[in-house]
Design an enzyme around this catalytic site. Structure first.
Site, PDB file in Angstrom:
ATOM      1  N   VAL A 100       0.855  -1.188   0.000  1.00  0.00           N
ATOM      2  CA  VAL A 100       0.000   0.000   0.000  1.00  0.00           C
ATOM      3  C   VAL A 100       0.887   1.233   0.000  1.00  0.00           C
ATOM      4  O   VAL A 100       1.558   1.527   0.993  1.00  0.00           O
ATOM      5  CB  VAL A 100      -0.941   0.023   1.223  1.00  0.00           C
ATOM      6  CG1 VAL A 100      -1.801   1.290   1.199  1.00  0.00           C
ATOM      7  CG2 VAL A 100      -1.823  -1.223   1.244  1.00  0.00           C
ATOM      8  N   LYS A 101       0.896   1.936  -1.126  1.00  0.00           N
ATOM      9  CA  LYS A 101       1.685   3.167  -1.261  1.00  0.00           C
ATOM     10  C   LYS A 101       0.808   4.317  -1.754  1.00  0.00           C
ATOM     11  O   LYS A 101       0.708   5.350  -1.137  1.00  0.00           O
ATOM     12  CB  LYS A 101       2.861   2.957  -2.236  1.00  0.00           C
ATOM     13  CG  LYS A 101       3.888   1.945  -1.794  1.00  0.00           C
ATOM     14  CD  LYS A 101       5.112   1.964  -2.691  1.00  0.00           C
ATOM     15  CE  LYS A 101       4.839   1.319  -4.034  1.00  0.00           C
ATOM     16  NZ  LYS A 101       4.778  -0.152  -3.962  1.00  0.00           N
ATOM     17  N   THR A 102       0.187   4.089  -2.888  1.00  0.00           N
ATOM     18  CA  THR A 102      -0.565   5.173  -3.532  1.00  0.00           C
ATOM     19  C   THR A 102      -2.066   5.088  -3.260  1.00  0.00           C
ATOM     20  O   THR A 102      -2.819   5.954  -3.712  1.00  0.00           O
ATOM     21  CB  THR A 102      -0.337   5.135  -5.054  1.00  0.00           C
ATOM     22  OG1 THR A 102      -0.721   3.846  -5.552  1.00  0.00           O
ATOM     23  CG2 THR A 102       1.119   5.401  -5.390  1.00  0.00           C
TER      24      THR A 102
ATOM     25  N   ASP B 175      -0.560  -6.516  -9.611  1.00  0.00           N
ATOM     26  CA  ASP B 175      -0.496  -5.099  -9.271  1.00  0.00           C
ATOM     27  C   ASP B 175      -1.872  -4.613  -8.812  1.00  0.00           C
ATOM     28  O   ASP B 175      -2.888  -4.914  -9.437  1.00  0.00           O
ATOM     29  CB  ASP B 175      -0.049  -4.293 -10.499  1.00  0.00           C
ATOM     30  CG  ASP B 175       0.571  -2.960 -10.122  1.00  0.00           C
ATOM     31  OD1 ASP B 175       0.053  -2.318  -9.202  1.00  0.00           O
ATOM     32  OD2 ASP B 175       1.558  -2.581 -10.758  1.00  0.00           O
ATOM     33  N   ILE B 176      -1.891  -3.882  -7.702  1.00  0.00           N
ATOM     34  CA  ILE B 176      -3.137  -3.314  -7.190  1.00  0.00           C
ATOM     35  C   ILE B 176      -3.121  -1.796  -7.336  1.00  0.00           C
ATOM     36  O   ILE B 176      -3.968  -1.207  -7.998  1.00  0.00           O
ATOM     37  CB  ILE B 176      -3.347  -3.690  -5.706  1.00  0.00           C
ATOM     38  CG1 ILE B 176      -3.360  -5.218  -5.542  1.00  0.00           C
ATOM     39  CG2 ILE B 176      -4.635  -3.080  -5.176  1.00  0.00           C
ATOM     40  CD1 ILE B 176      -4.460  -5.918  -6.308  1.00  0.00           C
TER      41      ILE B 176
ATOM     42  N   LYS C 115     -10.502   7.088 -16.139  1.00  0.00           N
ATOM     43  CA  LYS C 115     -11.903   7.463 -15.956  1.00  0.00           C
ATOM     44  C   LYS C 115     -12.086   8.977 -16.026  1.00  0.00           C
ATOM     45  O   LYS C 115     -13.066   9.471 -16.590  1.00  0.00           O
ATOM     46  CB  LYS C 115     -12.409   6.943 -14.615  1.00  0.00           C
ATOM     47  CG  LYS C 115     -13.832   7.385 -14.280  1.00  0.00           C
ATOM     48  CD  LYS C 115     -14.322   6.805 -12.977  1.00  0.00           C
ATOM     49  CE  LYS C 115     -15.752   7.295 -12.681  1.00  0.00           C
ATOM     50  NZ  LYS C 115     -16.328   6.655 -11.472  1.00  0.00           N
TER      51      LYS C 115
ATOM     52  N   HIS D 202       1.252 -18.174 -50.705  1.00  0.00           N
ATOM     53  CA  HIS D 202      -0.184 -18.048 -50.469  1.00  0.00           C
ATOM     54  C   HIS D 202      -0.670 -19.033 -49.403  1.00  0.00           C
ATOM     55  O   HIS D 202      -1.641 -19.760 -49.594  1.00  0.00           O
ATOM     56  CB  HIS D 202      -0.965 -18.236 -51.767  1.00  0.00           C
ATOM     57  CG  HIS D 202      -0.706 -17.162 -52.774  1.00  0.00           C
ATOM     58  ND1 HIS D 202      -0.812 -15.811 -52.483  1.00  0.00           N
ATOM     59  CD2 HIS D 202      -0.335 -17.228 -54.077  1.00  0.00           C
ATOM     60  CE1 HIS D 202      -0.530 -15.105 -53.557  1.00  0.00           C
ATOM     61  NE2 HIS D 202      -0.218 -15.929 -54.535  1.00  0.00           N
TER      62      HIS D 202
END
Length: 550
Positions: free
Chosen positions: A63-65, A142-143, A154, A291
């Protein structure tokens, strides 16, 4: 007003240069962990995420961002209500006037973030490796990066999401020219971002489902991927076409174009067919395709002799075709081309002598296929296919949907072949039958392949002498193969991709002088074919495996 960019990337390619350019344009930079260290090491002022949020990262960096100061700054709309809520309700972030160690007094409220630069942990690349534990794979999910990417995408009305290093130069050029990115650019980048996260989730879901290690394009073919490349045209000039890689950034066929114009739609189809076929063989082998149909396949002790034998199979059809080799193309091989017009050549390696000679063929495309680790093959190996990344599935479109199947890699391991005639094949016939059976699997159904030991070569080998396929009935395919072989059919062996329900194909083979046949068997009229083979003293084997290729 100062604009902010949040940078949090796993792939740090060119990120220092991008950060420096943003800084020159007056942007304030916020970055996480290793990204912040890389930017600061380049001498670019940066604020760490911990300084901005006034909260440390936790759970070993999981948990960083994921913080309201970050996601509020990204998701806030350009409305009085959202701006007032950011400014008045929440405590202030810490700002940096220089390096990450320099702090100034906080100001009231959280600020807007106008750009997010984010790319994801390499989940697909990790799980594609051998013997990766489930625990290691889970850590590559990745979360925070996905949340940042989706949030910025978004809110593309106000926020620019940059998730591909290939876009850095374009973004900087637009900022320098206009002072901001256009809505059209932001929307295009948002679409690209959602395609990335969609594919990413599809790969994870497939891995957890116990399916193939990589998504093999499950989502790439349903949605344009970030690195979709528009081709000049499709099968014909009035048709549009694109190259859509399964893995973002992968070049066509996983190769490097050393020479010639960009590969066309038809080039890619033919090269794919030739490359798949040539990797079926362990000996030095050359496949010539025209071909989408192989017109010559040969194995020998070296690639030059293999080419000569493959060309001899059908020199008329080979004109304007594509060539694939599973070993190095050298000067001798190029000399063997003579005055043959060749559209494209694919191989894992081209010697300096070969490249110098090929440079004189201005209209010849030269594609060096890279190994799974992204490098040219540097030495001959006993099993070339083991070096290259091979997809597990293939796709085809039909009206209103898609078809997906596992790729035919030949007979399942341990498949027994059964002699069904009075006479068993000789050792020489057996070697030729094994070669013809592999070759047959790459010819359009109804496939008939005639092959025999090569004559006139310094080193021997085995080659096709007649190929017939793509016909509504097997008898016509057999007639075509025999006609192309001519006198070379006498003493050759024959492979058929599916069973022979009547004796007519056996009789055509017998009249041409074919000495041995391999086919799946399994027809209600198998005995009719067996009796016809016995009457002609032809040795015949049943494999029990069919290899249709529609």
């Amino acid at each position: 007003m100062t604009q902010r960019a949040l940078i949090s990337v796993y792939d740090k390619s060119q990120v220092e240069m991008f950060a420096y350019a943003l800084h020159e344009l007056g942007w304030q930079l916020i970055a996480s962990g290793g990204t912040a260290r890389a930017i600061e090491a380049a001498g670019v002022p940066v604020t760490t995420v911990e300084q901005f949020t006034r909260s440390p990262e936790i759970l070993g960096g999981r948990v960083k961002t994921l913080h309201p100061a970050i996601h509020g700054g990204i998701l806030a709309r350009d409305t009085d209500q959202d701006l007032q809520e950011l400014a008045l309700v929440h405590p202030a972030p810490m700002h940096s006037g220089g390096g990450s160690g320099q702090r100034s007094e906080p100001v009231e409220g959280w600020g807007l973030i106008e750009m997010v630069v984010s790319n994801l942990y390499p989940f697909e690349q990790v799980v594609a490796r051998d013997r990766v534990s489930e625990a290691d794979a889970i850590e590559q999910i990745d979360i925070g990066g996905v949340a940042l990417t989706r949030a910025a995408a978004k809110n593309f009305e106000r926020v620019t999401i940059v998730c591909d290093p290939y876009d850095y130069d374009t973004i900087i050029a637009e900022l320098r020219a206009n002072g901001a990115t256009t809505r059209e650019t932001r929307k295009r980048l948002a679409q690209k971002a959602f395609a990335i996260t969609a594919r990413y989730d599809a790969a994870i879901a497939q891995y957890l489902d116990g399916s193939a290690q990589t998504a093999d394009g499950d989502f790439a073919l349903a949605h344009r991927t970030p690195s979709t490349v528009r081709l000049r045209y499709g099968e014909n000039p009035h048709q549009q076409a694109e190259w859509i890689p399964f893995n973002a950034g992968d070049p066509p066929l996983g190769g490097t174009l050393l020479q010639g114009k960009e590969l066309s739609y038809n080039n890619l189809l033919d090269l794919d067919a030739a490359w798949r076929a040539v990797l079926s063989f362990d000996e030095p082998t050359v496949v010539i395709v025209k071909h989408l149909s192989p017109c010559g396949i040969a194995s020998a002790v070296n690639v030059a002799d293999a080419f000569a034998a493959a060309l001899a199979s059908d020199p008329i059809s080979a004109f304007g075709g594509v060539i694939a080799a599973n070993g190095a193309i050298d000067g001798d091989t190029v000399r063997a081309f003579g005055d043959l017009f060749v559209e494209c050549i694919a191989a894992p390696q081209f010697t300096d002598d070969a490249r110098a000679r090929l440079a004189k063929r201005k209209n010849c495309r030269v594609l060096e296929i890279l190994t799974a680790d992204g490098r040219p093959q540097t030495a001959e190996v006993s099993q070339p296919s083991a070096l290259f990344r091979l997809p597990s599935h293939e796709w085809r479109s039909v009206q209103g949907g898609m078809l997906r199947q596992t790729i035919d890699r030949g007979d399942p391991l341990g498949t027994p072949w059964r002699v069904v005639t009075r006479r068993a094949p000789s050792d020489d016939e057996m070697r030729a039958l094994q070669f013809a059976w592999k070759a047959c699997q790459h010819v359009k159904s109804n496939a008939i392949v005639l092959a025999r030991p090569s004559t006139g070569l310094r080193t021997g080998g085995t080659a096709t002498v007649g190929i017939g396929g793509g016909q509504p009935n097997r008898v016509d395919s057999a007639r075509i193969a025999v006609e192309r072989a001519g006198e070379r059919a006498r003493g050759a062996v024959l492979a058929s991709d599916a069973f022979m329900p009547f004796k007519d194909t056996i009789e055509i083979a017998a009249q041409a002088g074919v000495s041995a046949i391999v086919q799946p068997g399994g027809s209600l009229r198998d005995q009719e074919s067996i009796d016809a083979a016995n009457a002609a003293d032809i040795a015949m084997l049943f494999t029990g495996v069919r290899h249709f290729r529609h």
